[in-house]
Design an enzyme around this catalytic site. Structure first.
Site, PDB file in Angstrom:
ATOM      1  N   ASN A  11       0.875  -1.173   0.000  1.00 29.86           N
ATOM      2  CA  ASN A  11       0.000   0.000   0.000  1.00 29.86           C
ATOM      3  C   ASN A  11       0.913   1.223   0.000  1.00 29.86           C
ATOM      4  O   ASN A  11       1.436   1.615   1.039  1.00 29.86           O
ATOM      5  CB  ASN A  11      -0.885  -0.032   1.258  1.00 29.86           C
ATOM      6  CG  ASN A  11      -1.740   1.215   1.388  1.00 29.86           C
ATOM      7  OD1 ASN A  11      -1.810   2.031   0.461  1.00 29.86           O
ATOM      8  ND2 ASN A  11      -2.378   1.385   2.531  1.00 29.86           N
ATOM      9  N   GLU A 169      -5.830  -4.435  10.733  1.00 30.62           N
ATOM     10  CA  GLU A 169      -4.815  -3.415  10.941  1.00 30.62           C
ATOM     11  C   GLU A 169      -5.148  -2.617  12.197  1.00 30.62           C
ATOM     12  O   GLU A 169      -5.964  -1.686  12.151  1.00 30.62           O
ATOM     13  CB  GLU A 169      -4.769  -2.454   9.744  1.00 30.62           C
ATOM     14  CG  GLU A 169      -4.426  -3.121   8.431  1.00 30.62           C
ATOM     15  CD  GLU A 169      -3.781  -2.145   7.454  1.00 30.62           C
ATOM     16  OE1 GLU A 169      -2.650  -2.410   7.036  1.00 30.62           O
ATOM     17  OE2 GLU A 169      -4.388  -1.113   7.142  1.00 30.62           O
TER      18      GLU A 169
END
Ligand code: PGA
Length: 252
Positions: A11, A169
């Site tokens: 990412n 996350e």
């Protein structure tokens, strides 16, 4: 039950330039081959997707996006529709990243709508869920995870998770250098799988659950070893080719 193939996803967030991403992709693609055990994915900023589609064409690396609109088309200045991403060979789209939730006000319902829209365009959503530090400290981690997950199960249905990835996350671990301990991560991953299994056992067993939040070259192996961790969503360390490749090769 076939073994879940692990996935390591980069990412890049809002980083890079046309020049630097060319160098980075060149270096990463040299280290990834058909023999690489995990699937490897790169999610660049929107404007570089077209460039990456070309650069990755003859490699074993997949292409994804970091976000998408929940809508198909229309007067929505600045938005990108899932079908546009599909046009450029994107196979995955991250939805509900904590930065989208906290900085851009995306709530559980909106994230669920994005999840559905991404699948409707024939791509795989990577659904991010995770608790804030104060939520962990007040022992509400499981409650938060359950709420974020249930919103998507309710709208999309459990069977939608056959073509989806989940990324756990913990928000307090993102970009902070503070990784969850392997035990903390495994505990939540197992909780997520059990929550899905209440609806459909087989779907729960098949879905890949990634860990994200300060995964680095030197801690990836101990996280990826755990039973319910099927790879990682990598921010900072995915901007350094050597570090990212070490992480890609740390899967069990
Ligand atoms: P980080 O970011 O690896 O820099 O902590 C992870 C993420 O936000 O996906």
């Amino acid at each position: 039950m076939p073994k879940r193939r692990s996935l390591v996803a980069a990412n890049w967030k809002m980083n890079g330039s046309l020049e630097s991403i060319g160098q980075l992709v060149g270096a990463i693609s040299q280290g990834v081959s058909q023999e690489t055990e995990s699937e490897v994915l790169i999610c660049p900023p929107f404007v570089y997707i077209s460039e990456l589609a070309g650069l990755l064409e003859k490699t074993d690396i997949r292409l994804g996006a970091q976000n998408a609109s929940h809508l198909k088309s229309g007067a929505f200045t600045g938005e990108i529709a899932p079908s546009m991403l599909k046009d450029f060979a994107c196979e995955y789209v991250i939805v509900g990243h904590s930065e989208r939730r906290t900085l851009y006000g995306e709530n559980d319902m909106r994230v669920a709508e994005k999840f559905v829209a991404v699948q409707a365009s024939g791509m795989i959503p990577i659904l991010c869920i995770g608790e804030l530090l104060e939520e962990r400290e007040s022992n509400s981690t499981e409650e938060v995870i359950a709420r974020q997950l249930d919103a998507v199960i309710e709208l999309a249905g459990i069977m939608a998770f056959k073509e989806a990835v989940i990324a756990y996350e913990p928000v307090w671990a993102i970009g902070t250098g503070k990784t969850a301990t392997p035990e903390q991560a495994q505990e939540v991953h197992e909780f997520i799988r059990l929550r899905l299994a209440r609806h459909d056992h087989e779907t729960a067993e098949g879905v890949r659950i990634l860990y994200g939040g300060s995964v680095k070259a030197d801690n990836a192996k101990q996280l990826f070893e755990l039973a319910d961790i099927d790879g990682g969503l990598i921010g900072g360390a995915s901007l350094v080719a050597d570090d990212f490749l070490t992480i890609c090769h740390s899967v069990r």
